[in-house]
Design a protein around this motif. Structure first.
Motif, PDB file in Angstrom:
ATOM      1  N   GLU A 424       0.911  -1.175  -0.004  1.00 30.21           N
ATOM      2  CA  GLU A 424      -0.168   0.027  -0.078  1.00 30.21           C
ATOM      3  C   GLU A 424       0.824   1.145  -0.023  1.00 30.21           C
ATOM      4  O   GLU A 424       2.080   1.209   0.033  1.00 30.21           O
ATOM      5  N   HIS A 425       0.178   2.403  -0.186  1.00 28.75           N
ATOM      6  CA  HIS A 425       1.193   3.559   0.155  1.00 28.75           C
ATOM      7  C   HIS A 425       1.796   3.585   1.438  1.00 28.75           C
ATOM      8  O   HIS A 425       1.174   3.496   2.355  1.00 28.75           O
ATOM      9  N   GLY A 426       3.018   3.693   1.381  1.00 28.64           N
ATOM     10  CA  GLY A 426       4.036   4.218   2.333  1.00 28.64           C
ATOM     11  C   GLY A 426       4.654   2.521   2.746  1.00 28.64           C
ATOM     12  O   GLY A 426       5.579   2.708   3.577  1.00 28.64           O
ATOM     13  N   SER A 427       4.397   1.660   2.061  1.00 26.19           N
ATOM     14  CA  SER A 427       5.204   0.490   2.395  1.00 26.19           C
ATOM     15  C   SER A 427       6.503   0.618   2.126  1.00 26.19           C
ATOM     16  O   SER A 427       7.104   1.201   1.262  1.00 26.19           O
ATOM     17  N   VAL A 428       7.317   0.255   2.913  1.00 28.54           N
ATOM     18  CA  VAL A 428       8.649   0.108   3.126  1.00 28.54           C
ATOM     19  C   VAL A 428       9.275  -0.876   1.902  1.00 28.54           C
ATOM     20  O   VAL A 428       9.279  -1.990   2.466  1.00 28.54           O
ATOM     21  N   VAL A 429       9.546  -0.589   1.036  1.00 26.79           N
ATOM     22  CA  VAL A 429      10.346  -1.668  -0.122  1.00 26.79           C
ATOM     23  C   VAL A 429      11.634  -1.593   0.173  1.00 26.79           C
ATOM     24  O   VAL A 429      12.483  -2.696  -0.465  1.00 26.79           O
ATOM     25  N   ILE A 430      12.588  -0.420   0.616  1.00 22.53           N
ATOM     26  CA  ILE A 430      13.918  -0.578   0.608  1.00 22.53           C
ATOM     27  C   ILE A 430      14.344  -0.112   2.082  1.00 22.53           C
ATOM     28  O   ILE A 430      13.646   0.964   2.715  1.00 22.53           O
ATOM     29  N   SER A 431      14.940  -1.003   2.739  1.00 21.95           N
ATOM     30  CA  SER A 431      15.375  -0.720   4.244  1.00 21.95           C
ATOM     31  C   SER A 431      16.832  -0.854   4.088  1.00 21.95           C
ATOM     32  O   SER A 431      17.433  -2.130   4.233  1.00 21.95           O
ATOM     33  N   ALA A 432      17.917   0.004   3.968  1.00 18.83           N
ATOM     34  CA  ALA A 432      19.379   0.021   3.883  1.00 18.83           C
ATOM     35  C   ALA A 432      19.871   0.791   4.775  1.00 18.83           C
ATOM     36  O   ALA A 432      19.897   1.867   5.027  1.00 18.83           O
ATOM     37  N   ILE A 433      20.920  -0.072   5.483  1.00 18.76           N
ATOM     38  CA  ILE A 433      21.980   0.555   6.499  1.00 18.76           C
ATOM     39  C   ILE A 433      22.952   0.787   5.359  1.00 18.76           C
ATOM     40  O   ILE A 433      23.821  -0.198   4.935  1.00 18.76           O
ATOM     41  N   THR A 434      23.308   2.057   4.996  1.00 18.95           N
ATOM     42  CA  THR A 434      24.249   2.114   3.914  1.00 18.95           C
ATOM     43  C   THR A 434      24.882   3.773   3.968  1.00 18.95           C
ATOM     44  O   THR A 434      24.466   4.424   5.280  1.00 18.95           O
TER      45      THR A 434
END
Length: 888
Positions: A424-434
């Motif tokens: 849905e809107h706002g879904s976190v598709v990238i979670s990157a410690i970078t």
């Protein structure tokens, strides 16, 4: 040298060094100068020969209080230059092509050679292709070499063909972290044992990170850096210096990332473009070097030239911690103390005269993020869900996404690797410690590991649609995460090490799962990325991810677990365990004391020594690269990576003829905050772009296109990639994207195709733009590309510092609307033709007249700010100037 009388002996533990003793000037103005200005003064004194650097320049700096607002020009010779591979490859290509040009003009090509130390760290080429598995690192590094072997071969040739060029091989870490932990000298000792402060300019805007450990450094254009390599001083306007006084200590719930996002907003609000920022006050003493480096790293986001922390006892402790040699550390402290460049932040009497002073109580910092489209748009964490939700239906802007009311509640069922879920809107598709900003900081990296440990204990998992990755800034991070036992916890949540490089923050985020990509594209979903980076401009992180938030590493993990930014993070559950029990933020957030205990126990000096002992050796793949032992590069005409640039074709020893710009068409009519990512994207090459068509014509398939960043050594691709960002908003196009109107025909074309047609028709082109034109990363191709597209001038409301310099370096005229005017206020549509008078007697800061084909005319400020910049322009560019100068 003019000030040789200041050279003084400095005995240090049985060895005698020499240094230029600035206190021996016996000038009361010295003690009032900000420390950063004292660094500029020291370089001017040491290099003063009354030719390149004059006694009058030294006096200008000493008289800083009077001269800071006078737009006075001074020369500065930094101690060294640092590059990363995205900007380093074109720099070495330019140097190689300059050698060819010098030989063609009958001179010795060896004259083109760095005269100061140059360090190049290969860190921008690795992508997050594989993720979420133990073999992700090995797979990504193998793909990196397969994709970039030709580029790496070229760079290895450069390290042998040019003196003073050190290459740090791929897989070593992020340039700024390697600079901080290994390359930085703090104080140099030359072959004659003369001591002087380390200073550096780099072809990456976040070179400023080094300011956190008392090394004066900032980003410049790649073109300008090449001139510095060849011995040319930087010409700069003596800056104002904003003193930023820090008091108190950070509260337990806040991180250094929260602090820097607050500082970034405060300084943006003040307005510090072109200024130095120098931190002082007892609050600085409580900040580790990693904390200070985090603040200094974000300097481009608050717009200053530097964000400087002078050296104190904590800096010396950091040199010990990172395994520097004892002799180097001892002489460093002795020299800085002798020259009054060493500070005690706790001393209330230490208060140089600053242009203005800003204050911040560290105890007021609260958790926050920045986004969704700019790094200086700070949002309190407890307000993020509300702001994101309001932005969905708001008109398209830096906060709005322009969705229709019926689209806002959309939810799409998908299956990811056998797991049924929904987006849905706002879904976190990238979670990157970078990114260098945070991976250099043990406190926030260990905090991320502790969040993972507590989340696992509470029974939480990361949703299947979230692409998780961990990109440490150096091998040291891996060492202490392993020693603390926290790496397995991160891995259990999917944060496996994906590579040692810039990765997600530069746009090398790699592909999303096919089901995720399809759902986003088919349903116009505004999905999000949460990354511990420093840049989140539109289209940069991933072309399909429209809302990107910069956050601390522990918050990256929290949002990875939550799976959506449209959630009241403090009051709603982060998630539920298998028993259905709710788990809240407070259940998984570590205390500052917990983090400090882990840092003290597991971040050990031996890790730095172990990692950096072999850093210059590289992997077996790097060692096996074979390069020709020749001074002139043997160009391969079939190469799609490395090509001889056309900038010096038909160049003569005589200056080119200067002329007015006559009847130019507008290639693009742009608004505010057009970034170098819009002008010269670094990410993936779209299959429908002019660059893709060119590569396909060479027999390449889409899987081998690689990125624009990786292909910066080929001008054919980079010219086609100029203005190729899919989020570009151009008033001469009917929709968002890399198109424009070819005015004479009225046809809408890809921007490169339109530019090519204008050139074939013999028409010059210009660009109209709003405020902050060229903000973002320092990319020389953001100036080289427009040059190859035939752009003669850019008329903007304001320019980002480095980009303006790059435009001048390529012979493009930067012009600024007068105060209160812009294209809209003047009634300009961009469909007119423009003639600009450029007189032979042009001086820095002149007002020029622009004549429009509709019969109107208006004044613009010519943004050649110094005589040196004018000289570069008259030569056709800075590199042409350097060639003519070296062959005299």
């Amino acid at each position: 040298m003019a000030f040789s009388n200041l050279v003084t002996d400095l005995p240090v533990k049985g060895k005698t060094y020499k240094f230029y003793d600035l206190t021996a000037l016996n000038d009361p103005r010295y003690e009032k100068l900000p420390i950063s200005i004292r660094y500029l003064l020291e370089a001017a004194v040491r290099y003063c020969d009354d030719f390149h650097v004059k006694k009058a320049d030294v006096e200008t700096i000493l008289n800083w209080e009077e001269m800071q607002t006078a737009q006075a020009e001074i020369p500065f010779k930094p101690a060294r230059v640092i590059l990363q591979d995205f900007t380093g490859v074109p720099a070495v290509v330019d140097l190689a092509a300059m050698r060819d040009a010098v030989q063609q003009m009958g001179a010795d090509p060896a004259k083109i050679n760095p005269v100061c130390p140059v360090d190049l760290v290969i860190d921008h080429s690795v992508q997050v292709d594989a993720y979420g598995s133990l073999d992700a690192l090995a797979k990504n590094q193998a793909i990196e070499f397969e994709r970039n072997k030709e580029r790496f071969n070229f760079l290895k040739w450069g390290s042998k063909a040019f003196d003073n060029l050190l290459i740090v091989p791929p897989g070593s870490g992020i340039v700024h972290q390697v600079n901080l932990e290994y390359l930085a000298r703090t104080v140099f000792a030359d072959k004659d044992n003369i001591l002087y402060p380390d200073s550096v300019v780099g072809t990456d805007s976040h070179t400023t990170m080094i300011d956190g450990c008392g090394v004066l450094g900032w980003g410049v254009g790649g073109i300008e850096a090449e001139a510095v390599m060849l011995g040319q001083p930087i010409s700069m306007v003596i800056p104002e210096v904003v003193g930023y006084e820090l008091t108190g200590t950070l509260p337990s719930v806040a991180t250094s990332t929260d602090l820097v996002l607050t500082i970034t907003k405060n300084l943006r609000d003040l307005g510090v473009v072109g200024k130095f920022v120098e931190f002082f006050g007892e609050g600085c003493a409580s900040l580790s070097i990693a904390d200070r480096a985090t603040i200094a790293n974000m300097c481009p986001e608050y717009g200053a030239t530097v964000g400087f922390f002078p050296v104190d006892k904590r800096t010396i402790d950091y040199l010990h911690q990172t395994g520097r040699e004892e002799e180097m550390i001892t002489r460093t402290e002795a020299y800085l103390r002798a020259n009054n460049l060493f500070v005690d932040y706790a001393d209330p009497n230490f208060r140089p005269n600053y242009t203005t002073v800003l204050k911040l109580d560290l105890s007021t910092i609260v958790p926050c993020v920045s986004g969704p489209k700019r790094p200086h748009d700070r949002v309190d964490l407890d307000k993020l869900h509300k702001e994101f939700n309001e932005g969905l239906g708001a008109k398209i802007s830096f906060k709005g996404f322009g969705l229709k009311p019926e689209e806002i509640s959309k939810s799409v069922k998908i299956s990811v690797d056998g797991h049924d879920t929904h987006l849905e809107h706002g879904s976190v598709v990238i979670s990157a410690i970078t990114s260098c900003t945070n991976t250099s900081n043990p406190s926030v990296m260990l905090a991320a590991g502790l969040v993972a440990r507590k989340a696992i204990k509470a029974g939480l998992k990361v949703p299947s649609f979230v692409k998780t990755s961990l990109s440490p800034g150096s091998g040291v991070v891996t060492k202490y995460l392993e020693a603390s036992g926290l790496l397995p916890d991160l891995q259990k949540l999917g944060y496996h090490i994906a590579g040692y490089g810039c990765m997600t923050c530069i746009g090398n985020s790699g592909p999303l799962h096919e089901a995720v990509s399809a759902a986003i594209e088919e349903n116009n979903l505004v999905v999000s990325g949460v990354l511990s980076g420093n840049r989140n401009f539109e289209g940069r992180i991933h072309p399909l991810v429209r809302a990107n938030y910069l956050a601390s590493p522990p918050l990256v993990v929290v949002y990875g677990l939550a799976g959506n930014v449209n959630k009241d993070i403090f009051n709603e559950p982060i998630g539920h365990n298998e028993q259905g029990n709710a788990v809240y933020f407070k259940d998984i957030w570590p205390s500052r004391d917990e983090i400090a205990e882990f840092e003290e126990k597991y971040v050990m000096p031996q890790f730095f020594k172990e990692v950096y002992e072999t850093v210059e050796t590289g992997s077996p793949e790097w060692q096996q690269l074979e390069t020709p032992q020749v001074k002139l590069y043997p160009w391969d005409k079939a190469s799609t990576y490395i090509k001889k640039v056309p900038f010096f074709e038909n160049m003569t020893k005589e200056l080119p003829k200067q002329s007015d710009i006559q009847s130019a068409y507008v290639l693009l009519n742009l608004g505010d905050s057009v970034t170098t990512d819009h002008i010269s994207p670094a990410g993936n090459i779209s299959k429908t772009s002019p660059a893709a068509r060119f590569l396909a014509s060479k027999g390449l398939s889409p899987k081998d296109f690689n990125t624009y960043g990786a292909r910066r050594g080929n001008d054919e691709i980079m010219a086609r990639g100029t203005f190729a960002n899919i989020r570009l908003v151009n008033k001469l196009a009917s929709k968002v994207g890399p198109q424009t109107t070819h005015v004479p025909s009225g046809e809408e074309l890809d921007i490169f195709d339109a530019a090519e047609r204008y050139q074939k028709e013999g028409h010059s082109v210009i660009i109209l733009a709003g405020k902050e034109y060229g903000c973002g990363s320092s990319r020389d191709w953001a100036a080289k590309g427009p040059f190859l597209q035939g752009v003669k001038a850019v008329i903007a409301e304001s320019f980002e510092r480095i980009h303006r310099s790059n435009l001048i370096g390529m012979g493009i005229v930067p012009l600024q609307f007068t105060q209160g005017q812009n294209a809209d206020s003047l009634g300009l549509t961009g469909k007119e033709q423009y003639s600009i008078e450029i007189p032979e007697t042009l001086k820095a800061g002149d007002i020029l007249k622009v004549h429009v084909s509709n019969g109107n005319s208006f004044d613009v400020l010519c943004r050649f700010d110094t005589e040196v910049e004018l000289t570069y322009y008259r030569h056709g560019g800075i590199l042409q100037y350097m060639i003519r100068k070296l062959i005299q």
